[in-house]
Write a protein that holds these residues in place. Structure first.
Motif, PDB file in Angstrom:
ATOM      1  N   MET A 256     -23.481  29.217  49.279  1.00 38.48           N
ATOM      2  CA  MET A 256     -22.693  29.364  48.075  1.00 38.48           C
ATOM      3  C   MET A 256     -21.473  28.454  48.114  1.00 38.48           C
ATOM      4  SD  MET A 256     -23.005  33.504  47.553  1.00 38.48           S
ATOM      5  CE  MET A 256     -21.670  33.594  46.419  1.00 38.48           C
ATOM      6  N   ALA A 257     -20.861  28.373  49.272  1.00 41.16           N
ATOM      7  CA  ALA A 257     -19.659  27.545  49.393  1.00 41.16           C
ATOM      8  C   ALA A 257     -20.003  26.071  49.187  1.00 41.16           C
ATOM      9  CB  ALA A 257     -18.995  27.758  50.749  1.00 41.16           C
ATOM     10  N   THR A 258     -21.128  25.643  49.723  1.00 41.56           N
ATOM     11  CA  THR A 258     -21.484  24.230  49.568  1.00 41.56           C
ATOM     12  C   THR A 258     -21.771  23.897  48.106  1.00 41.56           C
ATOM     13  OG1 THR A 258     -23.790  24.662  50.164  1.00 41.56           O
ATOM     14  CG2 THR A 258     -22.314  23.932  51.922  1.00 41.56           C
ATOM     15  N   GLU A 259     -22.287  24.864  47.350  1.00 43.25           N
ATOM     16  CA  GLU A 259     -22.515  24.623  45.922  1.00 43.25           C
ATOM     17  C   GLU A 259     -21.178  24.403  45.217  1.00 43.25           C
ATOM     18  OE1 GLU A 259     -24.477  23.764  42.506  1.00 43.25           O
ATOM     19  OE2 GLU A 259     -25.330  23.970  44.509  1.00 43.25           O
ATOM     20  N   ASN A 260     -20.165  25.181  45.584  1.00 48.63           N
ATOM     21  CA  ASN A 260     -18.828  24.976  45.007  1.00 48.63           C
ATOM     22  C   ASN A 260     -18.297  23.591  45.337  1.00 48.63           C
ATOM     23  OD1 ASN A 260     -18.907  27.536  43.975  1.00 48.63           O
ATOM     24  ND2 ASN A 260     -17.367  28.382  45.337  1.00 48.63           N
ATOM     25  N   ILE A 261     -18.547  23.150  46.554  1.00 53.39           N
ATOM     26  CA  ILE A 261     -18.096  21.818  46.978  1.00 53.39           C
ATOM     27  C   ILE A 261     -18.809  20.745  46.166  1.00 53.39           C
ATOM     28  CG2 ILE A 261     -18.152  20.168  48.901  1.00 53.39           C
ATOM     29  CD1 ILE A 261     -17.687  22.651  50.756  1.00 53.39           C
ATOM     30  N   ILE A 262     -20.110  20.898  46.016  1.00 49.42           N
ATOM     31  CA  ILE A 262     -20.883  19.919  45.236  1.00 49.42           C
ATOM     32  C   ILE A 262     -20.383  19.879  43.792  1.00 49.42           C
ATOM     33  CG2 ILE A 262     -23.171  19.398  44.284  1.00 49.42           C
ATOM     34  CD1 ILE A 262     -24.328  20.510  46.966  1.00 49.42           C
ATOM     35  N   MET A 263     -20.184  21.038  43.197  1.00 49.31           N
ATOM     36  CA  MET A 263     -19.708  21.079  41.802  1.00 49.31           C
ATOM     37  C   MET A 263     -18.337  20.424  41.667  1.00 49.31           C
ATOM     38  SD  MET A 263     -21.203  24.812  40.510  1.00 49.31           S
ATOM     39  CE  MET A 263     -19.601  25.473  40.493  1.00 49.31           C
ATOM     40  N   ALA A 264     -17.454  20.663  42.632  1.00 48.89           N
ATOM     41  CA  ALA A 264     -16.119  20.051  42.577  1.00 48.89           C
ATOM     42  C   ALA A 264     -16.209  18.539  42.732  1.00 48.89           C
ATOM     43  CB  ALA A 264     -15.223  20.650  43.660  1.00 48.89           C
ATOM     44  N   MET A 265     -17.093  18.084  43.600  1.00 52.36           N
ATOM     45  CA  MET A 265     -17.253  16.638  43.772  1.00 52.36           C
ATOM     46  C   MET A 265     -17.797  15.987  42.503  1.00 52.36           C
ATOM     47  SD  MET A 265     -16.195  15.243  46.528  1.00 52.36           S
ATOM     48  CE  MET A 265     -17.118  13.710  46.465  1.00 52.36           C
ATOM     49  N   VAL A 266     -18.758  16.630  41.872  1.00 50.33           N
ATOM     50  CA  VAL A 266     -19.314  16.086  40.625  1.00 50.33           C
ATOM     51  C   VAL A 266     -18.222  16.043  39.560  1.00 50.33           C
ATOM     52  CG1 VAL A 266     -20.959  16.525  38.750  1.00 50.33           C
ATOM     53  CG2 VAL A 266     -21.689  16.741  41.146  1.00 50.33           C
ATOM     54  N   LYS A 267     -17.426  17.099  39.486  1.00 48.52           N
ATOM     55  CA  LYS A 267     -16.319  17.135  38.529  1.00 48.52           C
ATOM     56  C   LYS A 267     -15.322  16.007  38.806  1.00 48.52           C
ATOM     57  CE  LYS A 267     -13.130  20.426  36.461  1.00 48.52           C
ATOM     58  NZ  LYS A 267     -12.639  21.804  36.483  1.00 48.52           N
ATOM     59  N   ALA A 268     -15.173  15.646  40.094  1.00 50.16           N
ATOM     60  CA  ALA A 268     -14.257  14.569  40.482  1.00 50.16           C
ATOM     61  C   ALA A 268     -14.899  13.191  40.351  1.00 50.16           C
ATOM     62  CB  ALA A 268     -13.776  14.790  41.913  1.00 50.16           C
ATOM     63  N   GLY A 269     -16.140  13.140  39.841  1.00 56.61           N
ATOM     64  CA  GLY A 269     -16.783  11.849  39.599  1.00 56.61           C
ATOM     65  C   GLY A 269     -17.876  11.500  40.577  1.00 56.61           C
ATOM     66  N   GLY A 270     -18.178  12.373  41.512  1.00 61.32           N
ATOM     67  CA  GLY A 270     -19.223  12.092  42.494  1.00 61.32           C
ATOM     68  C   GLY A 270     -20.615  12.289  41.932  1.00 61.32           C
ATOM     69  N   ASP A 271     -21.579  11.716  42.602  1.00 59.44           N
ATOM     70  CA  ASP A 271     -22.988  11.853  42.236  1.00 59.44           C
ATOM     71  C   ASP A 271     -23.567  13.091  42.908  1.00 59.44           C
ATOM     72  OD1 ASP A 271     -25.979  11.028  43.342  1.00 59.44           O
ATOM     73  OD2 ASP A 271     -25.634  10.484  41.242  1.00 59.44           O
ATOM     74  N   ARG A 272     -24.194  13.961  42.126  1.00 63.21           N
ATOM     75  CA  ARG A 272     -24.704  15.232  42.657  1.00 63.21           C
ATOM     76  C   ARG A 272     -25.710  15.015  43.789  1.00 63.21           C
ATOM     77  NH1 ARG A 272     -24.584  20.397  41.565  1.00 63.21           N
ATOM     78  NH2 ARG A 272     -26.358  21.717  42.019  1.00 63.21           N
ATOM     79  N   GLN A 273     -26.623  14.087  43.615  1.00 60.11           N
ATOM     80  CA  GLN A 273     -27.646  13.839  44.638  1.00 60.11           C
ATOM     81  C   GLN A 273     -27.016  13.311  45.930  1.00 60.11           C
ATOM     82  OE1 GLN A 273     -29.922  15.796  43.383  1.00 60.11           O
ATOM     83  NE2 GLN A 273     -31.534  14.406  44.043  1.00 60.11           N
ATOM     84  N   GLU A 274     -26.096  12.393  45.800  1.00 63.52           N
ATOM     85  CA  GLU A 274     -25.413  11.838  46.977  1.00 63.52           C
ATOM     86  C   GLU A 274     -24.612  12.924  47.682  1.00 63.52           C
ATOM     87  OE1 GLU A 274     -23.906   9.469  50.006  1.00 63.52           O
ATOM     88  OE2 GLU A 274     -25.653   9.193  48.713  1.00 63.52           O
ATOM     89  N   CYS A 275     -23.922  13.733  46.915  1.00 63.09           N
ATOM     90  CA  CYS A 275     -23.126  14.812  47.485  1.00 63.09           C
ATOM     91  C   CYS A 275     -24.024  15.805  48.220  1.00 63.09           C
ATOM     92  CB  CYS A 275     -22.341  15.509  46.387  1.00 63.09           C
ATOM     93  SG  CYS A 275     -21.177  16.713  47.027  1.00 63.09           S
TER      94      CYS A 275
END
Length: 107
Positions: free
Chosen positions: A1-20
């Protein structure tokens, strides 16, 4: 669950979901190997903190990992269980506890 929050925050910050997701997967496997092979604590969070890829969210990582955001209704459910199930049984023994010199359970 925590890693999903990290992925969502990275995507919101402009990161690529697959790369993250891939970054998390690799770091998770590395951390898992430390636990399994060396018997050490899981250091996934420290690995994320040391990885430049996650730098855009380093400042909010503690908030993303706040345990209180993952427990849902558990505190309320425990209170309800104690009120409905445990307390009535404990009440049956109140007089016996008083006779032993205590009126409260030290749990």
């Amino acid at each position: 669950m925590a890693t999903e929050n990290i992925i969502m925050a990275m995507v919101k910050a402009g990161g690529d979901r697959q790369e993250c997701h891939e970054q998390i997967r690799v770091l998770s496997q590395e951390a898992g190997n430390v636990v399994k092979r060396e018997g050490k604590d899981n250091d996934l969070v420290e690995r994320i903190r040391r990885t430049n890829y996650f730098k855009p969210i380093h400042q909010i990582l503690d908030t993303l990992l706040d345990a209180s955001t993952f427990i849902g209704r558990a505190p309320k459910q425990v209170d309800q269980f104690l009120d409905k199930e445990a307390d009535p049984h404990i009440a049956k023994y109140t007089e016996k506890m008083k006779a032993l010199g205590t009126s409260d359970l030290n749990l």
